[in-house]
Design an enzyme around this catalytic site. Structure first.
Site, mmCIF file in Angstrom:
data_model
loop_
_atom_site.group_PDB
_atom_site.id
_atom_site.type_symbol
_atom_site.label_atom_id
_atom_site.label_comp_id
_atom_site.label_asym_id
_atom_site.label_seq_id
_atom_site.Cartn_x
_atom_site.Cartn_y
_atom_site.Cartn_z
ATOM 1 N N LYS A 52 0.843 -1.202 0.000
ATOM 2 C CA LYS A 52 0.000 0.000 0.000
ATOM 3 C C LYS A 52 0.873 1.245 0.000
ATOM 4 C CE LYS A 52 -3.727 -2.441 2.270
ATOM 5 N NZ LYS A 52 -4.337 -2.861 3.533
ATOM 6 N N GLN A 96 -5.042 -2.085 9.643
ATOM 7 C CA GLN A 96 -4.667 -3.337 8.995
ATOM 8 C C GLN A 96 -5.118 -4.522 9.851
ATOM 9 O OE1 GLN A 96 -3.196 -3.474 5.892
ATOM 10 N NE2 GLN A 96 -3.503 -5.683 6.040
ATOM 11 N N ASP A 119 -11.520 2.142 4.082
ATOM 12 C CA ASP A 119 -11.710 0.696 3.901
ATOM 13 C C ASP A 119 -13.197 0.363 3.777
ATOM 14 O OD1 ASP A 119 -9.431 -0.834 3.646
ATOM 15 O OD2 ASP A 119 -9.078 -1.018 5.800
#
Ligand code: NAD
Length: 285
Positions: A52, A96, A119
């Site tokens: 990322k 994460q 997200d």
């Protein structure tokens, strides 16, 4: 290996999206900023975070990595999230996963303010997706899957989509997205009875269960669009998906490869969500 069925090239489509984002971002005075919170030393997570960071840097986006030890307290993380929520230079925040067991993932995800939840895992964005609201931030993997399906130009209304897997981050949002496209959706999971019979009826299959080559060639009907989300280390040591790709060689189907299908699209969609958050926060149309 020969494979004359139609391959959906996620790598290429993702590259085009990243190039377009790079161009748009280059016109901006301030760079969009994505904050990535990670905890512990999970090897796969470390690789995902690095990917990322690299992808963000390539398009001129800043990725601020905040890494914490395995023993970090939930309270400390909540304070960090609160500070990021308030920080106007930060446009997107992701946590994460997986997180160590002592941390309540839902509680942390919920603490991210909806407009920075790039997200799309928080309850507000999941609810907006259910309501088919254009305001919803859609989770990167299902959003990327839908783009891949649409790239085939296959008409979606009325099609039967079978999704294998019911996770909060892939299967469930995928079901909402395809319902919103007027598909008839079946969600299969580990307790589903006679999965082969369901898949045989499917015009669209999204396999997201993490079971090496679970979907066999003879389960699939001609003309189907097959999207393989799974990432598995096969018994031969190579990466493979949840669909038996080799068994579909020469068949009249659309299929995504693993690697090179959904994976690159997930990263591209996260960057796109962050870019959209930036524009919304700065009132750029
Ligand atoms: P998960 O483990 O949270 O969920 C798996 C789901 O599959 C569950 O709902 C379970 O009921 C179902 N399942 C398990 N065995 C099954 C079986 N035999 N038949 C039918 N259903 C079964 O997983 P997840 O987070 O949704 O991820 C699924 C897979 O997708 C994993 O391989 C993961 O690595 C991969 N993944 C890839 C990307 C990407 O960007 N390519 C992103 C997210 C997840």
């Amino acid at each position: 290996m020969t494979h004359s069925c139609s391959i959906i090239d996620g790598k290429k489509i993702a590259q085009e999206i990243r190039a377009s984002l790079k161009k748009q971002i280059s016109d901006m005075a301030a760079r969009p900023v994505l904050a990535v919170i990670s905890v512990g030393d999970d090897e796969a997570s470390r690789i995902y975070v690095r990917n990322k960071e690299k992808a963000a840097a390539e398009i001129g986006m800043e990725c601020r990595s905040l890494h914490f030890s395995n023993t970090v307290a939930e309270k400390e993380l909540l304070e960090v999230i609160e500070a990021l929520n308030k920080n106007e230079s930060v446009n997107g925040i992701i946590i994460q996963q997986p997180l160590p067991c002592h941390l309540k993932t839902a509680c942390l995800v919920e603490a991210v303010m909806p407009c920075k939840d790039v997200d799309g895992f928080g309850p507000v964005n999941l609810g907006l997706l259910q309501m088919n609201s254009p305001e919803a931030v859609i989770a990167a993997t299902p959003k990327g899957v839908l783009r891949l399906i649409k790239s085939t130009q296959v008409e979606l209304a009325g099609k039967h989509a079978v999704i294998i897997g019911r996770s909060n981050i892939v299967g469930k949002p995928m079901a909402s997205l395809l319902l919103n496209q007027d598909c008839t959706v079946t969600v299969a999971h580990s307790k589903t009875i006679d999965l082969p019979a369901l898949v045989r009826q499917a015009d669209i299959v999204v396999a997201a269960c993490g079971c090496e080559k679970l979907v066999k060639g003879d389960w699939v009907k001609d003309g189907a669009v097959l999207i393989d989300v799974g990432i598995n280390r096969g018994s031969d040591g190579r990466l493979c998906g949840d669909i038996d790709f080799e068994a579909l060689a020469g068949r009249d189907v659309w299929i995504t490869p693993v690697p090179g299908g959904v994976g690159p699209m997930t990263v591209a969609m996260l960057l796109e969500n962050t870019w959209r958050a930036y524009k919304n926060q700065k009132n750029i149309l």
